[in-house]
Design a protein around this motif. Sequence first.
Motif, mmCIF file in Angstrom:
data_model
loop_
_atom_site.group_PDB
_atom_site.id
_atom_site.type_symbol
_atom_site.label_atom_id
_atom_site.label_comp_id
_atom_site.label_asym_id
_atom_site.label_seq_id
_atom_site.Cartn_x
_atom_site.Cartn_y
_atom_site.Cartn_z
ATOM 1 N N GLY A 128 0.784 -1.232 0.000
ATOM 2 C CA GLY A 128 0.000 0.000 0.000
ATOM 3 C C GLY A 128 0.810 1.273 0.000
ATOM 4 O O GLY A 128 0.322 2.305 0.466
ATOM 5 N N GLY A 129 2.046 1.222 -0.476
ATOM 6 C CA GLY A 129 2.820 2.453 -0.595
ATOM 7 C C GLY A 129 3.566 2.815 0.676
ATOM 8 O O GLY A 129 3.754 2.000 1.575
ATOM 9 N N LEU A 130 3.971 4.093 0.767
ATOM 10 C CA LEU A 130 4.800 4.538 1.882
ATOM 11 C C LEU A 130 4.091 4.420 3.225
ATOM 12 O O LEU A 130 4.724 4.174 4.254
ATOM 13 C CB LEU A 130 5.247 5.989 1.651
ATOM 14 N N ASP A 131 2.790 4.613 3.228
ATOM 15 C CA ASP A 131 2.023 4.514 4.463
ATOM 16 C C ASP A 131 1.297 3.180 4.548
ATOM 17 O O ASP A 131 0.243 3.056 5.182
ATOM 18 C CB ASP A 131 1.005 5.654 4.552
ATOM 19 N N GLY A 132 1.848 2.164 3.915
ATOM 20 C CA GLY A 132 1.195 0.865 3.850
ATOM 21 C C GLY A 132 1.384 0.041 5.104
ATOM 22 O O GLY A 132 1.899 0.504 6.124
ATOM 23 N N HIS A 133 0.976 -1.193 5.010
ATOM 24 C CA HIS A 133 1.016 -2.104 6.149
ATOM 25 C C HIS A 133 1.891 -3.307 5.806
ATOM 26 O O HIS A 133 2.013 -3.713 4.650
ATOM 27 C CB HIS A 133 -0.398 -2.560 6.498
ATOM 28 N N ARG A 134 2.468 -3.891 6.843
ATOM 29 C CA ARG A 134 3.369 -5.012 6.671
ATOM 30 C C ARG A 134 2.564 -6.309 6.596
ATOM 31 O O ARG A 134 1.692 -6.564 7.438
ATOM 32 C CB ARG A 134 4.355 -5.083 7.839
ATOM 33 N N LEU A 135 2.874 -7.126 5.598
ATOM 34 C CA LEU A 135 2.260 -8.443 5.441
ATOM 35 C C LEU A 135 3.336 -9.510 5.586
ATOM 36 O O LEU A 135 4.413 -9.400 4.990
ATOM 37 C CB LEU A 135 1.575 -8.569 4.084
ATOM 38 N N ALA A 136 3.051 -10.547 6.361
ATOM 39 C CA ALA A 136 4.017 -11.606 6.639
ATOM 40 C C ALA A 136 3.695 -12.844 5.804
ATOM 41 O O ALA A 136 2.526 -13.128 5.505
ATOM 42 C CB ALA A 136 4.006 -11.962 8.125
ATOM 43 N N TYR A 137 4.730 -13.579 5.448
ATOM 44 C CA TYR A 137 4.546 -14.799 4.666
ATOM 45 C C TYR A 137 5.664 -15.785 4.994
ATOM 46 O O TYR A 137 6.691 -15.424 5.584
ATOM 47 C CB TYR A 137 4.544 -14.494 3.160
ATOM 48 N N THR A 138 5.454 -17.031 4.603
ATOM 49 C CA THR A 138 6.485 -18.069 4.722
ATOM 50 C C THR A 138 6.609 -18.781 3.388
ATOM 51 O O THR A 138 5.593 -19.124 2.767
ATOM 52 C CB THR A 138 6.139 -19.087 5.824
ATOM 53 N N GLU A 139 7.851 -19.006 2.960
ATOM 54 C CA GLU A 139 8.115 -19.769 1.744
ATOM 55 C C GLU A 139 8.614 -21.159 2.116
ATOM 56 O O GLU A 139 9.457 -21.316 2.989
ATOM 57 C CB GLU A 139 9.186 -19.077 0.900
ATOM 58 N N TYR A 140 8.088 -22.150 1.428
ATOM 59 C CA TYR A 140 8.496 -23.529 1.603
ATOM 60 C C TYR A 140 9.030 -24.048 0.271
ATOM 61 O O TYR A 140 8.367 -23.919 -0.765
ATOM 62 C CB TYR A 140 7.323 -24.413 2.030
ATOM 63 N N GLY A 141 10.219 -24.655 0.278
ATOM 64 C CA GLY A 141 10.762 -25.214 -0.947
ATOM 65 C C GLY A 141 11.202 -24.144 -1.922
ATOM 66 O O GLY A 141 11.291 -22.957 -1.601
ATOM 67 N N SER A 142 11.474 -24.576 -3.143
ATOM 68 C CA SER A 142 11.948 -23.658 -4.176
ATOM 69 C C SER A 142 11.587 -24.223 -5.540
ATOM 70 O O SER A 142 11.108 -25.350 -5.659
ATOM 71 C CB SER A 142 13.470 -23.474 -4.069
ATOM 72 N N GLY A 143 11.817 -23.412 -6.568
ATOM 73 C CA GLY A 143 11.548 -23.856 -7.924
ATOM 74 C C GLY A 143 10.610 -22.921 -8.651
ATOM 75 O O GLY A 143 10.039 -21.993 -8.070
ATOM 76 N N PRO A 144 10.396 -23.169 -9.936
ATOM 77 C CA PRO A 144 9.593 -22.253 -10.758
ATOM 78 C C PRO A 144 8.088 -22.454 -10.617
ATOM 79 O O PRO A 144 7.316 -21.570 -11.006
ATOM 80 C CB PRO A 144 10.050 -22.590 -12.181
ATOM 81 N N ASP A 145 7.664 -23.605 -10.107
ATOM 82 C CA ASP A 145 6.231 -23.920 -10.024
ATOM 83 C C ASP A 145 5.727 -23.561 -8.628
ATOM 84 O O ASP A 145 6.102 -24.178 -7.632
ATOM 85 C CB ASP A 145 5.986 -25.404 -10.307
ATOM 86 N N VAL A 146 4.845 -22.556 -8.565
ATOM 87 C CA VAL A 146 4.520 -21.910 -7.296
ATOM 88 C C VAL A 146 3.061 -22.132 -6.928
ATOM 89 O O VAL A 146 2.166 -22.120 -7.773
ATOM 90 C CB VAL A 146 4.804 -20.395 -7.381
ATOM 91 N N VAL A 147 2.837 -22.324 -5.619
ATOM 92 C CA VAL A 147 1.496 -22.391 -5.034
ATOM 93 C C VAL A 147 1.427 -21.341 -3.926
ATOM 94 O O VAL A 147 2.332 -21.263 -3.089
ATOM 95 C CB VAL A 147 1.202 -23.782 -4.453
ATOM 96 N N VAL A 148 0.359 -20.540 -3.908
ATOM 97 C CA VAL A 148 0.128 -19.554 -2.852
ATOM 98 C C VAL A 148 -1.139 -19.960 -2.102
ATOM 99 O O VAL A 148 -2.179 -20.210 -2.718
ATOM 100 C CB VAL A 148 -0.022 -18.135 -3.427
ATOM 101 N N LEU A 149 -1.050 -20.022 -0.765
ATOM 102 C CA LEU A 149 -2.174 -20.449 0.061
ATOM 103 C C LEU A 149 -2.531 -19.363 1.072
ATOM 104 O O LEU A 149 -1.646 -18.796 1.722
ATOM 105 C CB LEU A 149 -1.818 -21.736 0.808
ATOM 106 N N THR A 150 -3.825 -19.094 1.207
ATOM 107 C CA THR A 150 -4.300 -18.154 2.222
ATOM 108 C C THR A 150 -5.301 -18.853 3.139
ATOM 109 O O THR A 150 -5.913 -19.852 2.777
ATOM 110 C CB THR A 150 -4.921 -16.900 1.585
ATOM 111 N N HIS A 151 -5.490 -18.306 4.308
ATOM 112 C CA HIS A 151 -6.136 -18.967 5.441
ATOM 113 C C HIS A 151 -7.588 -18.558 5.602
ATOM 114 O O HIS A 151 -8.114 -17.705 4.883
ATOM 115 C CB HIS A 151 -5.373 -18.573 6.706
ATOM 116 N N GLY A 152 -8.235 -19.157 6.619
ATOM 117 C CA GLY A 152 -9.588 -18.789 6.990
ATOM 118 C C GLY A 152 -9.628 -17.529 7.840
ATOM 119 O O GLY A 152 -8.598 -17.064 8.343
ATOM 120 N N ILE A 153 -10.823 -16.976 8.029
ATOM 121 C CA ILE A 153 -10.980 -15.739 8.785
ATOM 122 C C ILE A 153 -10.551 -15.944 10.244
ATOM 123 O O ILE A 153 -10.897 -16.946 10.874
ATOM 124 C CB ILE A 153 -12.424 -15.214 8.691
ATOM 125 N N MET A 154 -9.746 -15.023 10.747
ATOM 126 C CA MET A 154 -9.199 -15.007 12.095
ATOM 127 C C MET A 154 -8.140 -16.096 12.323
ATOM 128 O O MET A 154 -7.607 -16.208 13.418
ATOM 129 C CB MET A 154 -10.304 -15.099 13.165
#
Length: 291
Positions: free
Chosen positions: A31-57
């Motif tokens: 969100g730019g200069l006044d944005g918010h920090r988002l945290a993530y974790t990467e597992y493994g490596s390679g060109p074929d990527v999967v992104v997973l997001t969670h349930g509410i709360m």
Amino acid sequence: MTSVTALDEPLPAPRRRPPRPLELVGSFEFGGLDGHRLAYTEYGSGPDVVVLTHGIMFSRRMHAPLARKLAADGFRVVTLDLLGHGDSDRPADSWLYSMPAFAEQTVALLDHLGIERAVVGGTSLGANVALEVAVEAPERVQGLIVEMPVLDNAIVAGLLTFGPLLFAARFLPVTVRAVGALARRVPHGNQWVDVVTDTLDQRPAAMAALLHGVFFGRIAPPRSVRGEIRIPALVIGHQRDPIHPFGDADTLAADLPDAEFVQARSPVELRFDPARLTERITGFVRDRYER
């Protein structure tokens, strides 16, 4: 004759466990200069990527077992804490929270990591976020994994479940703080104990803003829009789950032009007896990358 003792014989090579896929924790500003920090974790490596997001709360920790399985199969998996969840920032402004906004955050994660395309998936809230990503940026989506989608049939049960939590966060914040304080005292180390304590560790103002923003905004793309999502999708539905009715998953699978439907045995099968569903998910991801 010279005798040979056991000490003279070569010792067998020690058995080595296969290396655990590399796990890296990161964050970025959204969100730019006044944005918010988002945290993530990467597992493994390679060109074929999967992104997973969670349930509410919930937090990205809920997808760690699946992420590790996919990483062990050779995929690079990224789990994201959406705004207001887990280790990401938790602002107290309800207008910041919506399904389209969460989709923007997911696309921003791809941009931050230099990922052109990925299989995007999630559970409950995360399932709807995946659908919104497919609407907002279909060129970035290799496939969709949609578990426990929330459509029209879930609205009443959702309000009955989360309405009291919204009330408590707005008008009885001391109860939310007390539950969070107790959750922080529970020792970490067990996967699902950690997931539960993450969920219970809430901040009243941010929790109220999150629930207000989500439940009084757009829950999912309308049916006319869903019918235009031509990305291959794996839809997982559950019986005996009023918040995520089987009818919503079944309806979504019928609405999407290229969907495969899988019926889970229970709402917790992927958490506590994951082998069957994990195999289906892994097979779906392999097919998306033509392995």
